[in-house]
Design a protein around this motif. Structure first.
Motif, short mmCIF file in Angstrom:
data_model
loop_
_atom_site.label_atom_id
_atom_site.label_comp_id
_atom_site.label_asym_id
_atom_site.label_seq_id
_atom_site.Cartn_x
_atom_site.Cartn_y
_atom_site.Cartn_z
N GLY A 1 17.61 2.62 -8.00
CA GLY A 1 18.52 1.64 -7.41
C GLY A 1 18.08 0.21 -7.63
N PRO A 2 18.79 -0.70 -7.00
CA PRO A 2 18.53 -2.13 -7.21
C PRO A 2 17.31 -2.62 -6.45
CG PRO A 2 20.24 -1.85 -5.58
CD PRO A 2 19.92 -0.47 -6.10
N GLY A 3 16.81 -3.75 -6.85
CA GLY A 3 15.75 -4.43 -6.13
C GLY A 3 14.34 -4.22 -6.67
N TRP A 4 14.17 -3.32 -7.63
CA TRP A 4 12.81 -3.03 -8.09
C TRP A 4 12.19 -4.22 -8.81
CZ3 TRP A 4 8.71 -0.73 -6.92
CH2 TRP A 4 7.66 -0.62 -7.83
N GLU A 5 12.97 -5.01 -9.52
CA GLU A 5 12.42 -6.14 -10.26
C GLU A 5 11.74 -7.13 -9.31
OE1 GLU A 5 15.72 -5.20 -10.64
OE2 GLU A 5 15.25 -3.96 -12.39
N GLN A 6 12.44 -7.44 -8.21
CA GLN A 6 11.87 -8.37 -7.23
C GLN A 6 10.66 -7.74 -6.52
OE1 GLN A 6 15.14 -7.48 -7.23
NE2 GLN A 6 16.18 -9.34 -7.87
N ALA A 7 10.76 -6.47 -6.18
CA ALA A 7 9.66 -5.80 -5.48
C ALA A 7 8.43 -5.71 -6.37
CB ALA A 7 10.10 -4.41 -5.04
N SER A 8 8.60 -5.34 -7.62
CA SER A 8 7.45 -5.20 -8.50
C SER A 8 6.76 -6.54 -8.73
CB SER A 8 7.86 -4.57 -9.84
OG SER A 8 8.73 -5.41 -10.54
N ALA A 9 7.53 -7.62 -8.76
CA ALA A 9 6.93 -8.95 -8.90
C ALA A 9 6.19 -9.33 -7.62
CB ALA A 9 8.01 -9.98 -9.21
N ALA A 10 6.76 -9.04 -6.46
CA ALA A 10 6.12 -9.38 -5.19
C ALA A 10 4.85 -8.56 -4.97
CB ALA A 10 7.10 -9.15 -4.04
N TRP A 11 4.86 -7.31 -5.39
CA TRP A 11 3.72 -6.42 -5.18
C TRP A 11 2.76 -6.40 -6.36
CZ3 TRP A 11 7.54 -2.06 -3.63
CH2 TRP A 11 7.95 -2.24 -2.30
N ASN A 12 3.14 -7.03 -7.47
CA ASN A 12 2.34 -7.01 -8.69
C ASN A 12 2.09 -5.58 -9.17
OD1 ASN A 12 1.04 -8.21 -10.85
ND2 ASN A 12 -0.93 -8.28 -9.79
N ILE A 13 3.19 -4.81 -9.21
CA ILE A 13 3.16 -3.41 -9.63
C ILE A 13 4.06 -3.26 -10.84
CG2 ILE A 13 3.79 -1.05 -9.00
CD1 ILE A 13 3.35 -1.77 -6.10
N SER A 14 3.62 -2.49 -11.82
CA SER A 14 4.49 -2.18 -12.93
C SER A 14 4.70 -0.67 -12.99
CB SER A 14 3.91 -2.67 -14.25
OG SER A 14 2.69 -2.04 -14.52
N GLN B 1 0.83 -1.20 0.00
CA GLN B 1 0.00 0.00 0.00
C GLN B 1 0.87 1.26 0.00
OE1 GLN B 1 -2.75 -0.14 3.28
NE2 GLN B 1 -4.09 -1.62 2.26
N THR B 2 1.95 1.22 0.73
CA THR B 2 2.87 2.36 0.78
C THR B 2 3.50 2.59 -0.58
OG1 THR B 2 3.32 1.96 3.12
CG2 THR B 2 4.92 3.29 1.92
N ALA B 3 3.94 1.53 -1.24
CA ALA B 3 4.55 1.66 -2.57
C ALA B 3 3.55 2.25 -3.56
CB ALA B 3 5.05 0.31 -3.06
N HIS B 4 2.31 1.76 -3.54
CA HIS B 4 1.27 2.31 -4.43
C HIS B 4 1.06 3.79 -4.15
CE1 HIS B 4 -0.59 -0.85 -6.84
NE2 HIS B 4 -0.34 -1.69 -5.84
N TYR B 5 0.99 4.16 -2.89
CA TYR B 5 0.77 5.55 -2.50
C TYR B 5 1.89 6.44 -3.05
CZ TYR B 5 -0.01 9.58 0.56
OH TYR B 5 -0.23 10.84 1.05
N TYR B 6 3.13 6.01 -2.86
CA TYR B 6 4.26 6.81 -3.35
C TYR B 6 4.26 6.90 -4.87
CZ TYR B 6 6.29 6.74 1.36
OH TYR B 6 6.52 6.89 2.70
N LEU B 7 3.97 5.80 -5.56
CA LEU B 7 3.93 5.84 -7.02
C LEU B 7 2.86 6.80 -7.53
CD1 LEU B 7 4.45 2.07 -7.85
CD2 LEU B 7 6.03 3.94 -8.38
N GLU B 8 1.71 6.81 -6.87
CA GLU B 8 0.62 7.71 -7.26
C GLU B 8 0.98 9.17 -7.04
OE1 GLU B 8 -2.62 6.34 -4.90
OE2 GLU B 8 -3.02 4.62 -6.20
N ARG B 9 1.94 9.44 -6.18
CA ARG B 9 2.35 10.81 -5.88
C ARG B 9 3.66 11.20 -6.54
NH1 ARG B 9 -1.45 9.12 -3.39
NH2 ARG B 9 -2.94 10.39 -2.26
N GLY B 10 4.03 10.49 -7.59
CA GLY B 10 5.17 10.91 -8.40
C GLY B 10 6.51 10.30 -8.05
N TYR B 11 6.55 9.43 -7.06
CA TYR B 11 7.81 8.76 -6.74
C TYR B 11 8.07 7.67 -7.76
CZ TYR B 11 8.08 10.96 -2.14
OH TYR B 11 8.17 11.86 -1.11
N ARG B 12 9.34 7.45 -8.06
CA ARG B 12 9.75 6.38 -8.98
C ARG B 12 10.86 5.58 -8.33
NH1 ARG B 12 5.59 6.26 -10.69
NH2 ARG B 12 4.75 7.54 -12.30
N PRO B 13 10.88 4.28 -8.62
CA PRO B 13 11.94 3.44 -8.04
C PRO B 13 13.31 3.84 -8.55
CG PRO B 13 10.42 2.15 -9.40
CD PRO B 13 9.97 3.54 -9.43
#
Length: 100
Positions: free
Chosen positions: A80-93, A66-78
């Motif tokens: 550094g490393p680790g986004w591939e694993q996080a996006s798969a775990a959270w089902n976020i693109s 929920q925090t990741a979705h909130y930040y993405l909706e407010r203009g934050y972008r990933p």
């Protein structure tokens, strides 16, 4: 467990943990307030009071997503490393921020 860094256009960087949150298990919706998400915090505190804390068992697994979705909706972008694993775990693109 790993952290994913998210940065907005102003250069503010936020860390989001991938995985469950022991903090939300013990404190319910209070971590939302420290993450700059007071509406979600208030909602989860009320739900926690109604369920006598049982909702924290669910919240501990979804708060970081929920925090990741909130930040993405407010203009934050990933960044550094680790986004591939996080996006798969959270089902976020989302496209990572380009290196400057």
């Amino acid at each position: 467990m790993m952290n994913v860094s998210m940065q907005n256009d102003a250069g503010v960087v936020r860390q989001v943990k991938v995985g469950f949150s022991w903090t939300s298990f013990f404190f319910g919706g209070l971590p939302f307030f420290f993450r700059g998400m007071p509406v979600q915090g208030l909602i989860w505190v009320i739900i926690s009071m109604i369920t006598m804390g049982l909702s924290n068992l669910y919240l501990m697994f979804v708060i970081n997503k929920q925090t990741a979705h909130y930040y993405l909706e407010r203009g934050y972008r990933p960044v550094g490393p680790g986004w591939e694993q996080a996006s798969a775990a959270w089902n976020i693109s989302a496209q990572p921020m380009a290196a400057k």
